[in-house]
Design a protein around this motif. Sequence first.
Motif, mmCIF file in Angstrom:
data_model
loop_
_atom_site.group_PDB
_atom_site.id
_atom_site.type_symbol
_atom_site.label_atom_id
_atom_site.label_comp_id
_atom_site.label_asym_id
_atom_site.label_seq_id
_atom_site.Cartn_x
_atom_site.Cartn_y
_atom_site.Cartn_z
ATOM 1 N N GLU A 106 0.463 -1.400 0.072
ATOM 2 C CA GLU A 106 0.321 0.217 0.129
ATOM 3 C C GLU A 106 1.250 1.191 -0.072
ATOM 4 O O GLU A 106 1.765 0.527 1.157
ATOM 5 C CB GLU A 106 -0.763 -0.116 1.245
ATOM 6 N N ARG A 107 0.517 2.227 -0.854
ATOM 7 C CA ARG A 107 1.406 3.467 -0.668
ATOM 8 C C ARG A 107 2.453 3.098 -1.043
ATOM 9 O O ARG A 107 3.779 2.966 -0.206
ATOM 10 C CB ARG A 107 0.699 4.654 0.694
ATOM 11 N N PRO A 108 2.968 2.428 -2.407
ATOM 12 C CA PRO A 108 4.350 2.072 -2.535
ATOM 13 C C PRO A 108 5.593 2.900 -2.644
ATOM 14 O O PRO A 108 5.296 3.741 -3.239
ATOM 15 C CB PRO A 108 4.503 1.297 -4.093
ATOM 16 N N ARG A 109 6.716 2.484 -1.956
ATOM 17 C CA ARG A 109 8.009 3.587 -2.107
ATOM 18 C C ARG A 109 8.609 2.657 -2.477
ATOM 19 O O ARG A 109 8.757 1.129 -3.134
ATOM 20 C CB ARG A 109 8.433 4.058 -0.648
ATOM 21 N N LYS A 110 9.517 2.777 -3.105
ATOM 22 C CA LYS A 110 10.634 2.742 -4.437
ATOM 23 C C LYS A 110 11.786 1.957 -3.598
ATOM 24 O O LYS A 110 11.979 2.847 -2.719
ATOM 25 C CB LYS A 110 10.668 3.205 -5.382
ATOM 26 N N LEU A 111 12.460 0.821 -3.683
ATOM 27 C CA LEU A 111 14.211 0.689 -2.951
ATOM 28 C C LEU A 111 14.318 0.113 -4.312
ATOM 29 O O LEU A 111 14.190 -0.863 -5.133
ATOM 30 C CB LEU A 111 13.421 -0.910 -2.249
ATOM 31 N N SER A 112 15.400 0.380 -4.367
ATOM 32 C CA SER A 112 16.648 -0.085 -5.288
ATOM 33 C C SER A 112 17.861 -1.264 -4.211
ATOM 34 O O SER A 112 18.339 -0.344 -3.356
ATOM 35 C CB SER A 112 17.301 1.018 -5.605
ATOM 36 N N VAL A 113 17.930 -1.836 -4.889
ATOM 37 C CA VAL A 113 19.260 -3.050 -4.048
ATOM 38 C C VAL A 113 19.988 -2.695 -4.474
ATOM 39 O O VAL A 113 20.041 -3.390 -5.674
ATOM 40 C CB VAL A 113 18.442 -3.714 -3.106
ATOM 41 N N GLY A 114 21.369 -2.736 -4.170
ATOM 42 C CA GLY A 114 22.655 -2.807 -5.712
ATOM 43 C C GLY A 114 22.962 -4.004 -5.028
ATOM 44 O O GLY A 114 23.453 -4.670 -3.594
ATOM 45 N N GLY A 115 24.012 -5.039 -5.638
ATOM 46 C CA GLY A 115 25.050 -5.899 -4.818
ATOM 47 C C GLY A 115 24.564 -6.968 -4.704
ATOM 48 O O GLY A 115 24.636 -8.205 -4.251
ATOM 49 N N ILE A 116 22.645 -7.663 -5.223
ATOM 50 C CA ILE A 116 22.274 -8.906 -5.017
ATOM 51 C C ILE A 116 23.027 -9.824 -5.889
ATOM 52 O O ILE A 116 22.921 -9.567 -7.487
ATOM 53 C CB ILE A 116 20.953 -9.093 -5.309
#
Length: 572
Positions: free
Chosen positions: A414-424
């Motif tokens: 709900e009410r999405p916030r973007k998340l960027s994950v490096g190094g996976i």
Amino acid sequence: MVSKDVEEEIRKAALKNALDYGKARDSTVINTVLSGFPELRADIRELAWAVNKEVSRINSLGKEELEKEAGAYRKEFEEKEREKAIRTAKPKMELEGAQKGHFATRFPPEPNGYMHIGHAKPVFMEREFADIYEGGLFLYFDDTNPEAERQEYVEAFKKDLEWLGIRFDGEYYASDNIERMYSYAATLIKNGNAYVCLCPVEQVKENRSTGKECVHKKQTSAENLRLWNEMIKKERDTGILRYNGNLKDLNTAMRDPTLFRIKAETHYRQGAKYSVWPTYDFNTPIMDSMKGVTDAMRSKEYELRDELYYKILDLLGLRKPRVHSFARLEIKDNITSKRKLKEFINSGNISGFDDPRLVTIASLRRRGILPEAIREFVLRFGMSKTNSQVGIDMLLAENRKLIDSRAVRMFFIERPRKLSVGGIPAEARKIRMKAHPSEDLGFREYEVGSEFFINSHDAISLKKGSLARLKDAFNIRILEPGGDTIKAEYVEGKGNDLLKLQWVSEGNYVDGKAISIGNLLSGDGFNKKSMVVTDGYIEGYASELKIGDIVQFEKIGFFKLDDRKEMTFISM
Ligand SMILES: [Zn+2]
């Protein structure tokens, strides 16, 4: 934010749950709180977050601390236990005088509206008794009021009854027996037990309340018979046939009640054949007697009319069934009356007879309530005559017990916030999550990139440098919590004690709506928060669902897919 009252309720529920089972569970606590504060259903996510916080705290307490904190509520907990014992006691299913192997009863709906939960109670009980006493249950359409009755209602009743799984041992209609009713009427007239009254309706009403007799009561049988024949030959358009009783009778139901009246409308089943129709009071005892009913059930509102029921059969020399009364079942803060339903539909407050906020059978079906849940729920009340006005939560709780094991777990953001994950690393990008924590319902599998969406609610608590876990996936360290996109990096490890974030991965989610259903009424009027729509992103697995499928959005609750185009889910 939840109120102080709710906060305390959450604490109590969590403590009690932890005392009873060692650990408190979010879902149990949420449901306990909802039964005391049903209005919170409209804002269930707010509640879910508060519960989650408190449950974590309570579960981290040592045994001693737990006991100490619970001490203040000890008395209240004991009281609750007692109430629960009463609530869960099975009512005795017994009908006075009923005999095994010699038993028949009937379910007598009038096809003038849609079936609702109030009808479900008698029909499930009647089926139950028919089985207990090794007898039959008939479906009897009480259809002698052409104004209001329709074939579509007959069909709707049959469809709903079939869906509920009710077996019948026969089916008949009052309107197929009108000639027979006429001949019984003639017998009453000949014997001086009924007369044709030509007074205006208002006059009849007034005389009944003041105990005054009208001139027509003194007519001879011959005169009554002449008028009666004119009525049934459609040569008269006024007149009612009344029972010849005592207008001063202490039982007001015996003050010369109407047995037949003229209704010129076309009948859905008999067409224009008849214009004189028997009343409920006349046709019910006769139909019951004719069809071999041994035990008839009706709600206690009719108790005053039992005397008339037996009297009619006495006067006609017909066999008398036993009549049993029970209390009607009503759902708090909801409506079932046809007049009210129409009012609500016309004003646009609800969408129709199957609006998921209602308690019609069509609504309950649409909402995902199972027939077994309805059965369990209504049978609890048994033949008690104590008025039962209960909240719908009792039914929902019954239903949850049944659906829990078949509901796939899923993330709703709900009410999405973007998340960027490096190094996976490549091997961590293939994610396999159980569709159900304990049942074998398969897996939800995703191949993720670097971009995700998480709940705004969760995002607020993320601090720079803190660790969190993408639930059922891997751990991350927060690098930049602010900004349009939260930045993080992959971290190896198990992460049992970390904050767990629900997530969807970019390119693998669907836009959807979760509709929370609350009570239809609040106070005397329409509850404007009876339906709250929340937009969100649902994980990609949702695109495989069919209409009617049930899921559990984690931390929110059970939902049923209602519409695939908009991906609309209704709370259960
Ligand atoms: Zn009269």
